[in-house]
Design a protein around this motif. Structure first.
Motif, short mmCIF file in Angstrom:
data_model
loop_
_atom_site.label_atom_id
_atom_site.label_comp_id
_atom_site.label_asym_id
_atom_site.label_seq_id
_atom_site.Cartn_x
_atom_site.Cartn_y
_atom_site.Cartn_z
N TYR A 127 26.45 30.44 -1.67
CA TYR A 127 25.28 29.61 -1.95
C TYR A 127 25.55 28.59 -3.06
CZ TYR A 127 22.69 32.67 1.14
OH TYR A 127 22.25 33.37 2.24
N LYS A 128 26.42 28.93 -3.99
CA LYS A 128 26.82 27.95 -4.99
C LYS A 128 27.57 26.79 -4.35
CE LYS A 128 27.12 30.81 -9.17
NZ LYS A 128 28.03 31.41 -10.17
N PHE A 129 28.43 27.11 -3.37
CA PHE A 129 29.16 26.07 -2.65
C PHE A 129 28.19 25.15 -1.90
CE2 PHE A 129 30.86 24.77 1.52
CZ PHE A 129 31.86 23.89 1.09
N ILE A 130 27.23 25.75 -1.19
CA ILE A 130 26.23 24.96 -0.45
C ILE A 130 25.46 24.06 -1.41
CG2 ILE A 130 24.12 25.07 0.92
CD1 ILE A 130 26.46 25.92 2.57
N ALA A 131 24.99 24.64 -2.51
CA ALA A 131 24.19 23.87 -3.47
C ALA A 131 25.00 22.73 -4.07
CB ALA A 131 23.66 24.79 -4.57
N ARG A 132 26.27 23.01 -4.36
CA ARG A 132 27.12 21.98 -4.95
C ARG A 132 27.35 20.82 -3.98
NH1 ARG A 132 28.11 18.97 -9.04
NH2 ARG A 132 30.27 18.27 -9.24
N ARG A 133 27.58 21.14 -2.72
CA ARG A 133 27.79 20.08 -1.72
C ARG A 133 26.52 19.25 -1.54
NH1 ARG A 133 32.35 18.23 -1.22
NH2 ARG A 133 31.47 17.12 0.58
N GLN A 134 25.37 19.90 -1.51
CA GLN A 134 24.12 19.16 -1.36
C GLN A 134 23.87 18.27 -2.58
OE1 GLN A 134 21.50 22.56 -0.54
NE2 GLN A 134 21.22 21.79 1.53
N SER A 135 24.21 18.78 -3.75
CA SER A 135 24.05 17.98 -4.96
C SER A 135 24.96 16.75 -4.94
CB SER A 135 24.36 18.84 -6.19
OG SER A 135 24.28 18.08 -7.38
N LEU A 136 26.20 16.94 -4.49
CA LEU A 136 27.12 15.80 -4.39
C LEU A 136 26.62 14.77 -3.39
CD1 LEU A 136 30.57 17.67 -4.46
CD2 LEU A 136 29.64 16.15 -6.23
N ASN A 137 26.04 15.24 -2.28
CA ASN A 137 25.46 14.33 -1.29
C ASN A 137 24.33 13.50 -1.91
OD1 ASN A 137 27.17 15.04 0.79
ND2 ASN A 137 25.76 16.53 1.68
N ALA A 138 23.49 14.18 -2.70
CA ALA A 138 22.37 13.47 -3.34
C ALA A 138 22.88 12.43 -4.33
CB ALA A 138 21.45 14.47 -4.03
N GLU A 139 23.90 12.79 -5.11
CA GLU A 139 24.46 11.85 -6.08
C GLU A 139 25.09 10.65 -5.36
OE1 GLU A 139 24.48 11.84 -9.47
OE2 GLU A 139 23.09 13.52 -9.43
N ARG A 140 25.78 10.92 -4.26
CA ARG A 140 26.42 9.83 -3.51
C ARG A 140 25.36 8.91 -2.92
NH1 ARG A 140 29.11 12.88 -0.27
NH2 ARG A 140 30.92 13.05 -1.63
N ALA A 141 24.28 9.50 -2.44
CA ALA A 141 23.22 8.69 -1.82
C ALA A 141 22.54 7.77 -2.83
CB ALA A 141 22.18 9.60 -1.17
N LEU A 142 22.51 8.16 -4.10
CA LEU A 142 21.93 7.29 -5.12
C LEU A 142 22.65 5.94 -5.18
CD1 LEU A 142 21.33 9.77 -8.09
CD2 LEU A 142 19.58 8.65 -6.70
N CYS A 143 23.92 5.94 -4.78
CA CYS A 143 24.72 4.71 -4.81
C CYS A 143 24.77 4.01 -3.46
CB CYS A 143 26.15 5.04 -5.26
SG CYS A 143 26.26 5.73 -6.92
N THR A 144 24.70 4.78 -2.36
CA THR A 144 24.86 4.16 -1.04
C THR A 144 23.55 3.63 -0.47
OG1 THR A 144 24.62 6.33 0.04
CG2 THR A 144 26.86 5.61 -0.49
N CYS A 145 22.40 4.13 -0.93
CA CYS A 145 21.12 3.65 -0.41
C CYS A 145 20.83 2.23 -0.93
CB CYS A 145 19.99 4.59 -0.84
SG CYS A 145 20.02 6.19 -0.03
N ASP A 146 20.12 1.46 -0.12
CA ASP A 146 19.69 0.13 -0.55
C ASP A 146 18.58 0.22 -1.58
OD1 ASP A 146 21.34 -1.37 1.32
OD2 ASP A 146 20.01 -0.59 2.88
N LEU A 147 17.76 1.26 -1.46
CA LEU A 147 16.59 1.40 -2.31
C LEU A 147 16.35 2.90 -2.53
CD1 LEU A 147 14.24 -0.38 -3.56
CD2 LEU A 147 12.92 0.21 -1.51
N VAL A 148 15.95 3.27 -3.75
CA VAL A 148 15.63 4.66 -4.06
C VAL A 148 14.14 4.74 -4.39
CG1 VAL A 148 16.07 6.63 -5.58
CG2 VAL A 148 17.95 5.11 -4.92
N ASN A 149 13.44 5.64 -3.70
CA ASN A 149 12.00 5.82 -3.86
C ASN A 149 11.77 7.10 -4.66
OD1 ASN A 149 9.23 6.06 -3.60
ND2 ASN A 149 9.21 5.38 -1.46
N LEU A 150 11.31 6.95 -5.90
CA LEU A 150 11.12 8.09 -6.79
C LEU A 150 9.65 8.48 -6.87
CD1 LEU A 150 13.39 6.97 -9.78
CD2 LEU A 150 14.01 8.45 -7.85
N LEU A 151 9.41 9.74 -7.28
CA LEU A 151 8.05 10.23 -7.42
C LEU A 151 7.49 10.06 -8.82
CD1 LEU A 151 8.12 13.54 -5.35
CD2 LEU A 151 6.63 11.59 -4.94
N ASN A 152 8.37 10.02 -9.81
CA ASN A 152 7.88 9.91 -11.18
C ASN A 152 8.85 9.10 -12.02
OD1 ASN A 152 9.71 11.81 -12.86
ND2 ASN A 152 9.11 13.10 -11.13
#
Length: 377
Positions: A127-152
């Motif tokens: 589960y640590k491996f899964i969580a780490r991979r998902q976290s890396l995906n989220a960090e990568r998406a912060l750079c690859t997305c054209d726009l980031v929509n935040l809640l706060n």
């Protein structure tokens, strides 16, 4: 995630889809159950499916790219450059709570509650491996997305570019009307002295704080009752965690249909939300719309809801004593004092409307699309 309105995250897209469709836009979805339609009760397989989902999503986009102007996706579920997706439109990464902040809470929780069960070593590593991979995906998406929509606004410093918008969650008009219509008279609410919590039961949502909250409140006002809604766990687990041997004065409901919520909240006098980390806190809005003064920890999400809204709603994170005293202060109010606070609660909820949020979001997307087509300078 599955397309399930009982899940706060999924409800965001369900509500937006309804509003956008009403406005004449065309909307299609691709969710976890579209990628993996066969149900499973296996926790490891469910985790693995979430890890694999971005590859299924990328395949869906490549096969259908020409049909869309905008892709609005959960941050981290499409962490690929647009060129590889064969997509020329706008890719929006939507945050329901940035992974980095949730990781910070995980480290904090291990220090504050070191007696947490750790499970088997192999399972922990998986589960640590899964969580780490998902976290890396989220960090990568912060750079690859054209726009980031935040809640706060508190998430803004974690985004490494300026292509950011901040759009909250809300309620639709029918939900708002149903919650208001079900409200019981002020005198009855104060007489019943019922405190409610709406949310999943777990460390992040304050499950370790609730035993002390219940104990302190009952030591000063023994007649207070508690209602726990949408915990997603059994009543027995909640009672065990609370350290009580009988359920007198404690009502637990693990799951409920959305249309049941107004009646479930109708007699409650105070809402408590001891959550340590939130993207927004949609259940807080629901309770406020029902005229229930709701006290929350001063963390991102609730802080966005209660900006400049007065003393009654936010207390320092983890300060059980302050939350208890605020709750007791509301329960001791006169009917006229409570009526003023209840109406103030409804006014706060009124500022978060899906109809407006959906329209504002489309406008932001249209501006971003135009800037992509005709860049400044």
């Amino acid at each position: 995630m599955p397309w399930d309105p009982r899940l706060g995250g999924a409800r965001v897209w369900i509500e937006l889809a309804e509003q956008w469709t009403k406005a004449g836009h065309k909307f299609e979805r691709f969710c976890l159950t579209d990628a993996f339609p066969k149900p499973t009760s296996s926790r490891p397989l469910s985790a693995l499916r979430r890890l694999l989902f971005p590859f299924w999503a990328a395949r869906f986009v490549r096969q259908n790219a020409s049909r869309f102007d905008v892709i609005d996706c959960l941050l981290g579920t499409l962490p690929f450059r647009k060129k590889s997706l064969h997509f020329g439109g706008l890719v929006v990464g939507r945050s329901l709570g940035l992974s980095r902040l949730y990781e910070n809470f995980l480290h904090y929780s291990k220090k504050r509650w070191p007696d947490q069960p750790r499970g088997k070593r192999i399972g922990s590593l998986f589960y640590k491996f899964i969580a780490r991979r998902q976290s890396l995906n989220a960090e990568r998406a912060l750079c690859t997305c054209d726009l980031v929509n935040l809640l706060n606004i508190n998430e803004r410093p974690f985004v490494p570019h300026d292509r950011v918008i901040i759009q909250p969650n809300g309620l639709n008009e029918s939900e708002r009307a149903a919650l208001a219509a079900a409200m019981q008279p002020v005198a009855r609410r104060l007489q019943q002295k019922e405190i409610c919590f709406v949310g999943m039961w777990g460390l992040r949502k304050g499950s370790r704080d609730w035993p002390e909250i219940v104990r302190q409140i009952r030591s000063k006002m023994p007649e207070v009752k508690f209602k726990f809604l949408g915990t997603m766990v059994s009543k027995e687990m909640v009672l065990t965690d609370l350290g009580v041997s009988e359920s007198e004065g404690i009502f637990c409901l693990g799951k409920f249909d959305r249309n049941e919520l107004p009646n479930l909240l109708s007699g409650c006098a105070v809402g408590l939300f001891p959550s340590y980390i939130e993207g927004f806190g949609l259940s807080v809005i629901e309770q406020l719309a029902a005229g229930i003064p709701t006290i929350a920890y001063d963390v991102p999400g609730p802080r966005q809801i209660f900006t400049d809204k007065g003393w009654a709603f936010l207390v320092p994170m983890g300060d059980v004593g302050a939350m208890v005293e605020s709750a007791l202060e509301v329960l001791r109010m006169s009917e006229s004092e409570y009526s003023v606070l209840s109406e103030a609660s409804r006014r706060i909820a009124d500022t978060f409307r899906w109809e407006k949020i959906a329209a504002d979001t489309v406008h932001e997307y249209q501006v971003a699309l135009e800037q992509m087509t005709n860049p400044p300078g």
